[in-house]
Motif scaffolding. Sequence first.
Motif, short mmCIF file in Angstrom:
data_model
loop_
_atom_site.label_atom_id
_atom_site.label_comp_id
_atom_site.label_asym_id
_atom_site.label_seq_id
_atom_site.Cartn_x
_atom_site.Cartn_y
_atom_site.Cartn_z
N GLN A 1 0.82 -1.20 0.00
CA GLN A 1 0.00 0.00 0.00
C GLN A 1 0.86 1.25 0.00
OE1 GLN A 1 -2.79 -1.88 -0.96
NE2 GLN A 1 -3.65 0.06 -0.22
N TYR B 1 -0.96 7.81 0.37
CA TYR B 1 -2.42 7.80 0.31
C TYR B 1 -2.89 6.38 0.58
CZ TYR B 1 -7.16 8.53 -1.54
OH TYR B 1 -8.53 8.60 -1.69
N GLY B 2 -3.46 6.18 1.74
CA GLY B 2 -3.78 4.84 2.22
C GLY B 2 -4.57 3.95 1.29
N PRO B 3 -5.61 4.46 0.58
CA PRO B 3 -6.38 3.58 -0.30
C PRO B 3 -5.65 3.12 -1.55
CG PRO B 3 -7.68 5.49 0.39
CD PRO B 3 -6.27 5.76 0.79
N ALA B 4 -4.49 3.70 -1.86
CA ALA B 4 -3.78 3.38 -3.10
C ALA B 4 -2.81 2.21 -2.92
CB ALA B 4 -3.02 4.60 -3.62
N ALA C 1 -10.32 1.97 -8.58
CA ALA C 1 -9.09 1.55 -7.88
C ALA C 1 -7.96 2.52 -8.19
CB ALA C 1 -8.71 0.13 -8.29
N SER D 1 -13.78 8.24 -6.75
CA SER D 1 -12.47 7.86 -6.23
C SER D 1 -11.44 8.96 -6.49
CB SER D 1 -12.02 6.55 -6.87
OG SER D 1 -10.73 6.20 -6.43
N LEU E 1 -9.40 11.40 -3.76
CA LEU E 1 -7.95 11.56 -3.77
C LEU E 1 -7.57 13.03 -3.90
CD1 LEU E 1 -5.00 10.65 -4.05
CD2 LEU E 1 -5.48 10.09 -6.45
N TYR F 1 -8.22 14.88 -0.69
CA TYR F 1 -7.19 14.54 0.30
C TYR F 1 -5.89 15.29 0.03
CZ TYR F 1 -3.68 11.70 2.69
OH TYR F 1 -2.63 11.27 3.47
#
Length: 315
Positions: A12, A16-19, A78, A123, A127, A130
């Motif tokens: 990860q 950026y945590g979700p990436a 994603a 998504s 981003l 953020y």
Amino acid sequence: MAPVGAADIGIQSTDYGPAAWVPANSSNYTVSSRESSYPINYIVIHTMQGSYSGSISWFQNAAAGTSAHYLLRSSDGAVTQMVRDKDVAWHAGNWTYNTQSIGLEHEGYVDNASWYTDAMYRSSAALTRYLCDKYGIPKTRNNIIGHNQVPGATHTDPGPNWNWTYYMQLVTGTTTPPPSWSTIVDNTTAGRFTASANWGTSTYSSQRYGTDYRFADPVAASDVAWYKVNIPATATYRVEAWYPAVAGYNATTPYVVVTSSGNQTVNVNQSANGGGWRSLGTFTLAAGDANKVGVSRWSGSTGYVIADAIRVTRV
């Protein structure tokens, strides 16, 4: 040149945590120490003119000479990061803007609106929001710009199909999906069309939408060719079909619309009025990414049934 380490693949992002983190080849960006070395003042929105997986592979190729910080997939939004925020990705075609920006590449093609899914918009906006909060970038169109707005740009992305109004409303948190929301799904749209092996492919008629269309003989069985649509909110939508009209094509082709209260069937004469958008009606469609429109083979008429393209528009 630093090699791409196997241990780095699939972990990860620390920015950026979700990436996911998949590093670009070090020949394709400049190591830096932003924001000490340069301020980060801009987010630059790009369209890949290609696929998510293909772009990831290209940025790993030392011969690419280009890169971006983040890549976003059309089907589900994603995110993969390939260049650290602190480093300078080569994406804008302008060194000053490269040093002061973070580049976001979106899967798809500028001339095909169907790639710009609600999942990807949401998504990407999350981003961007953020990054703006993290680096103090104003959430305005002066600072969140398209590649085409970079001084000296020779690129046109993200193009006229990118919905800036909706995107900026998502970034600033001031919107529900607007009434003007619309999407097109063609029989060639990646991950959005499914049909059995009984459906052939043809380029016979010049009235087709895109490069080709699908056809099948009518039978006393459904064998539906499905179009998958990511509906942003439960609401009323106009559903339209595009098909090539050829004498002898089926006169009662059943289109199946999956409404919030059950399936509704609309029969269309595909031997006439082709080569344009033809309304099937307005329907209440439930939010979510699922098969929403289909073409069935269960017709009492003779002649090929055709599955080409559909368009769904919020009204």
